[in-house]
Structures are given as structure tokens and as C-alpha cells.
Design an enzyme around this catalytic site. Structure first.
Site, PDB file in Angstrom:
ATOM      1  N   PRO A   1      -3.008  -5.718  -8.475  1.00 51.67           N
ATOM      2  CA  PRO A   1      -3.548  -4.359  -8.374  1.00 51.67           C
ATOM      3  C   PRO A   1      -2.762  -3.532  -7.358  1.00 51.67           C
ATOM      4  O   PRO A   1      -2.489  -3.997  -6.256  1.00 51.67           O
ATOM      5  CB  PRO A   1      -4.986  -4.579  -7.894  1.00 51.67           C
ATOM      6  N   GLU A   2      -2.358  -2.326  -7.750  1.00 51.71           N
ATOM      7  CA  GLU A   2      -1.630  -1.428  -6.864  1.00 51.71           C
ATOM      8  C   GLU A   2      -2.544  -0.235  -6.537  1.00 51.71           C
ATOM      9  O   GLU A   2      -3.730  -0.271  -6.845  1.00 51.71           O
ATOM     10  CB  GLU A   2      -0.323  -0.979  -7.537  1.00 51.71           C
TER      11      GLU A   2
ATOM     12  N   ARG B   1      18.928   3.440   5.502  1.00 51.93           N
ATOM     13  CA  ARG B   1      18.568   2.110   4.980  1.00 51.93           C
ATOM     14  C   ARG B   1      19.591   1.649   3.941  1.00 51.93           C
ATOM     15  O   ARG B   1      19.887   2.367   3.001  1.00 51.93           O
ATOM     16  CB  ARG B   1      17.178   2.140   4.332  1.00 51.93           C
TER      17      ARG B   1
END
Ligand SMILES: [Zn+2]
Length: 278
Positions: free
Chosen positions: A2-3, A157
Site C-alpha cells: 500500500p502506498e 544527487r
């Protein structure tokens, strides 16, 4: 797993179903669910308390109690919450805990793989903001999630962009499904170094993340694997996925074949034409 859209669906349903209700009884059937807390201490913190409100941080469900304590839950891979308004709840061999409310309704936490957790963040925690900030970065549906903020979060990044948006401490709540779908919508290759995105790409990605998460909420979540909402209904977002789990299918935009690779140890789906490497 589940997100954000799946946990948000659960939060909204529980706010209607148990908001303002008192929790009369707690049964912990699997001590691992509340470890390292003991089931009896967990029960004492929750029993007799009223549900003041239902919140969410990233993929964490926050049940705020009238004591000021927060009952936090994380469903991890296969956790499910099932609310039964009255009468016997369906049999579930994977039930780990049951909460019974003052209207006789029950909430069952079930979990086949047992990675899900429930715990108390106490009212007297010295730094609750910091506690959640260490676990969950910016909420992507908040106004604060601007293109400028996303650009700042990604700047410098060298990690793949997909790994960066999966990092819960950077952006809260985006998991494997919505990361693939957002990168496809924005036309960005999942292995591009996060810091290499131009301003236009960052803005497109920010818009795509929000758009796909909102689509997920509107459709009640994606019922891949074991996800169901609190009344046992499957969402429909899985029918709207464009590349995720579509290896070998034609890209819905250009007709090229969707391919699968691995990024950040996760199965990753993309269109090599719509999402060029450079
Ligand atoms: Zn394509």
C-alpha cells in the site's frame, strides 16, 4: 505494498467509520505486530480511548487518541485493515489484532507476511515533529511540494531518480507503482541521476507525481498483491496503470514495447522511447 493513495483511502474510510468512537477492547493475537512493546502495555494505552482524528504521514496511518497518544500503523507489504460495522467479522487466518468499538463494530489488522506494525507515539514524546520528519519527507499533495522544493531536494544527487523518489525521507508515500507511473508520465528514464534533471523535467515530474497519486485516491487505490480497502473492496487503479507490470505490452503513448529492469532493488517498468536515457 500500500502506498499513499491506498493508505489515504483507508484513512478516509476509517474517519467516517470510527472517528469519535471509543475503543472498548483490544486483542493482540500476534505480539510481533506491536513489538518491541508488550501486548498488555499496548492494550492499556488504547483501550477506553476515543478516536479523536485520523491522520496520515506518507504511508503511515495515524489514529490520534483523546489521550494525546497516537496509534500509528504501517501496513508494509501485505497488511490489511478490515472494518466490520456489526455482527461477526469474516474469518481471517492472518488476523493479528482486533479493535472493538463502542458501537459494536470491529477493526481487524490482518497480515499474511507479518511485516506490518502498530505502535504508540506517546503524547509526551519530546519531539513528535522530528519523529515523523525522520521517517517521512515532504507530503507530495501538500502545497509545500512545489517544483522549486523538489528541485532543491534532488539537486546534487547522483542516485537514480527512481531511487530518490522512492526514498521516504525525501518524498513521503510514493512507492514502486506510483513512481513508475509518474516517471512515465513525465517522460523521464528511471535511472537518470536525480541531480541531472532540468527545471522543466523537475516541474513535469512534480506534476506527474501529484496527478498519479490523485488518480490513485480517486480510484480507491491499486489492488495489486493483497490490497483491499476497509470494507474488503478492491480499488481500480491497477486497471489504469500505463507501464507498471506491463512488461512486453505496447506503450500506450507510442506503441514501443514496455521493458522491465531493476532500479533500487525494485522491478521497474518504463518505455525506452518515451523515457530516453539522455
Ligand atoms: Zn512510449
Amino acid at each position: 505494498m500500500p502506498e499513499l493513495p491506498e493508505v489515504e483511502t483507508i484513512r478516509r474510510q476509517l474517519a467516517d467509520a470510527v472517528g469519535g468512537r471509543s475503543i472498548c477492547r483490544v486483542r493482540v493475537l500476534d505480539p510481533l505486530l506491536v513489538a518491541p512493546e508488550s501486548p498488555s502495555r499496548f492494550r492499556r494505552a488504547v483501550e477506553g480511548r476515543q478516536v479523536a482524528s485520523l491522520g496520515r504521514r506518507g504511508k503511515y496511518l495515524l489514529i490520534r487518541l483523546d489521550s494525546g497518544d497516537t496509534l500509528a500503523m504501517h501496513l508494509r507489504m501485505t497488511g490489511r485493515l478490515h472494518h466490520t460495522p456489526s455482527g461477526p467479522a469474516p474469518d481471517d487466518a492472518h488476523r493479528r489484532a482486533r479493535f472493538t468499538f463502542d458501537d459494536g463494530s470491529t477493526l481487524d489488522f490482518s497480515d499474511t507476511r507479518r511485516f506490518g506494525r502498530a505502535w504508540i507515539v506517546p503524547a509526551d514524546h519530546p519531539d513528535p515533529e522530528g519523529y515523523w520528519r525522520a521517517r517521512a519527507g515532504v507530503e507530495p499533495l501538500d502545497r509545500a511540494f512545489t517544483p522549486a522544493l523538489l528541485g532543491a531536494l534532488l539537486a546534487g544527487r547522483s542516485a537514480p531518480i527512481k531511487a530518490s523518489i522512492l526514498d521516504q525521507r525525501i518524498i513521503a508515500g510514493v512507492g514502486n507503482i506510483y513512481a513508475d507511473e509518474a516517471l512515465f508520465q513525465a517522460g523521464i528514464h528511471p535511472t537518470r541521476p536525480a541531480g541531472s534533471l532540468g527545471a522543466g523535467e523537475v516541474a513535469a515530474l512534480r506534476g506527474a507525481i501529484r496527478d498519479r497519486l490523485r488518480a490513485g485516491i480517486r480510484s480507491g487505490g491499486a489492488s495489486i498483491d493483497r490490497y483491499r480497502d476497509t470494507i474488503g473492496t478492491a480499488g481500480t487503479m491497477q486497471d489504469m496503470l500505463r507501464v507498471h507490470r506491463h512488461e512486453g505490452d505496447p506503450c500506450p503513448r507510442c506503441g514501443a514495447t514496455v521493458v522491465k529492469t531493476r532500479v533500487a532493488q525494485r522491478g521497474t517498468y518504463f518505455c525506452p522511447t518515451c523515457q530516453p536515457v539522455d
